[in-house]
Design a protein around this motif. Structure first.
Motif, PDB file in Angstrom:
ATOM      1  N   SER A  35    -114.131  54.201  79.672  1.00 55.93           N
ATOM      2  CA  SER A  35    -113.697  55.593  79.574  1.00 55.93           C
ATOM      3  C   SER A  35    -113.560  56.153  80.976  1.00 55.93           C
ATOM      4  N   LYS A  48    -112.690  64.183  79.188  1.00 55.66           N
ATOM      5  CA  LYS A  48    -112.544  62.872  78.556  1.00 55.66           C
ATOM      6  C   LYS A  48    -112.123  63.058  77.107  1.00 55.66           C
ATOM      7  N   ASP A  49    -111.178  62.202  76.630  1.00 55.14           N
ATOM      8  CA  ASP A  49    -110.681  62.352  75.266  1.00 55.14           C
ATOM      9  C   ASP A  49    -110.713  61.040  74.489  1.00 55.14           C
ATOM     10  N   GLY A  50    -111.419  60.058  74.989  1.00 63.23           N
ATOM     11  CA  GLY A  50    -111.521  58.799  74.261  1.00 63.23           C
ATOM     12  C   GLY A  50    -111.599  57.607  75.191  1.00 63.23           C
ATOM     13  N   GLY A  51    -111.977  56.461  74.622  1.00 65.39           N
ATOM     14  CA  GLY A  51    -112.131  55.245  75.405  1.00 65.39           C
ATOM     15  C   GLY A  51    -111.101  54.193  75.041  1.00 65.39           C
ATOM     16  N   GLY A  82    -109.095  54.981  80.117  1.00 65.33           N
ATOM     17  CA  GLY A  82    -109.434  55.840  79.003  1.00 65.33           C
ATOM     18  C   GLY A  82    -108.383  56.921  78.850  1.00 65.33           C
ATOM     19  N   THR A  83    -108.655  57.867  77.963  1.00 66.58           N
ATOM     20  CA  THR A  83    -107.742  58.979  77.720  1.00 66.58           C
ATOM     21  C   THR A  83    -108.354  60.265  78.251  1.00 66.58           C
ATOM     22  N   THR A  85    -107.543  64.657  78.963  1.00 68.48           N
ATOM     23  CA  THR A  85    -106.710  65.826  78.686  1.00 68.48           C
ATOM     24  C   THR A  85    -106.883  66.835  79.808  1.00 68.48           C
ATOM     25  N   LYS A  98    -101.982  65.221  77.679  1.00 66.04           N
ATOM     26  CA  LYS A  98    -102.860  64.058  77.499  1.00 66.04           C
ATOM     27  C   LYS A  98    -102.274  62.852  78.220  1.00 66.04           C
ATOM     28  N   LYS A 100    -103.061  58.582  78.582  1.00 68.28           N
ATOM     29  CA  LYS A 100    -103.805  57.356  78.288  1.00 68.28           C
ATOM     30  C   LYS A 100    -103.642  56.421  79.468  1.00 68.28           C
TER      31      LYS A 100
END
Length: 225
Positions: A35, A48-51, A82-83, A85, A98, A100
């Motif tokens: 991430s 952080k918006d995801g791994g 990671g993602t 935003t 966003k 990725k």
């Protein structure tokens, strides 16, 4: 004279045997979840918006300087990213965008491994602590090697990120002796990036105090010869 030469040969042979026993070389594969730790002033709202799921691996070298102590290094290929935003103030309405991000690194661990005595027949527990030096070899943003900004400027995705990274590594696992010189190991490790790897928002967009750092949790599976 013959006795002296024989003694020298025995001493040299023993030294070579001891030296060779001090170094263990192997291969490992490391599936991981990575991430990006993102932060900024509230006007940009980076988060952080995801791994991402990755897989890496490479060469492992353990140099023992005591029965249960080893300097551990190697050469490994690792995926990170990671993602994230963020708000884009240059667009009307300050919309939430966003990205990725997928990054590829070549890494050299600089760590120490501490082994217990046998906790079961031919089984030892190990603890690994130290650092990692990384060189960026590739990058994609939203799956593309070239990223087009909102103002239609296009640049290589990897150019948005620092060419190098450095981090802390901590891990633990078990090692099982299969034969005289063959061992298998399985463990888990955490990789904590120390450097702000962002170059785009800081250098190109002139956003102040934006920070993007790598984080990774990996499962380490390997074989030493």
């Amino acid at each position: 004279m013959k006795k002296a030469l024989l003694a020298l040969a025995l001493v040299t042979g023993g030294a070579v045997t001891t030296a060779s026993a001090q170094v263990e070389i192997g291969l490992k594969v490391s599936p991981s979840i990575s991430s990006l730790a993102a932060s900024s002033p509230s006007q940009y709202n980076f988060d952080k918006d995801g791994g991402l799921a990755n897989i890496g691996g490479g060469l492992v070298v353990d140099y023992f300087f005591g029965q249960n102590y080893a300097f551990s290094t190697g050469l490994q290929l690792t995926g990170k990213g990671g993602t994230i935003t963020y708000n884009e103030p240059a667009i009307a309405g300050n919309p939430l965008l966003k990205q990725k991000v997928r990054l590829q690194y070549v890494e050299v661990p600089v760590t120490v491994k501490l082994f217990t005595n046998e906790v079961a027949t031919d089984v030892k527990v190990y603890f690994q602590v130290g650092g990692v030096l990384s060189g960026l070899t590739g990058g994609r943003i939203n799956g593309e090697k070239y990223f087009t900004d909102f103002n239609n400027e296009q640049k290589r995705s990897r150019s948005h990120f620092l060419f190098a990274d450095a981090g802390l590594l901590g891990g633990t696992g078990v090692e099982y002796q299969l034969g005289q010189s063959t061992k298998v190991f399985a463990g888990i490790s955490y990789h904590h990036g120390l450097l702000n790897v962002d170059r785009f928002f800081d250098n190109t967009r002139k956003y102040k105090d934006v920070s993007i750092k790598n984080r990774e949790v990996a499962l380490d599976l390997g074989l030493k010869f």
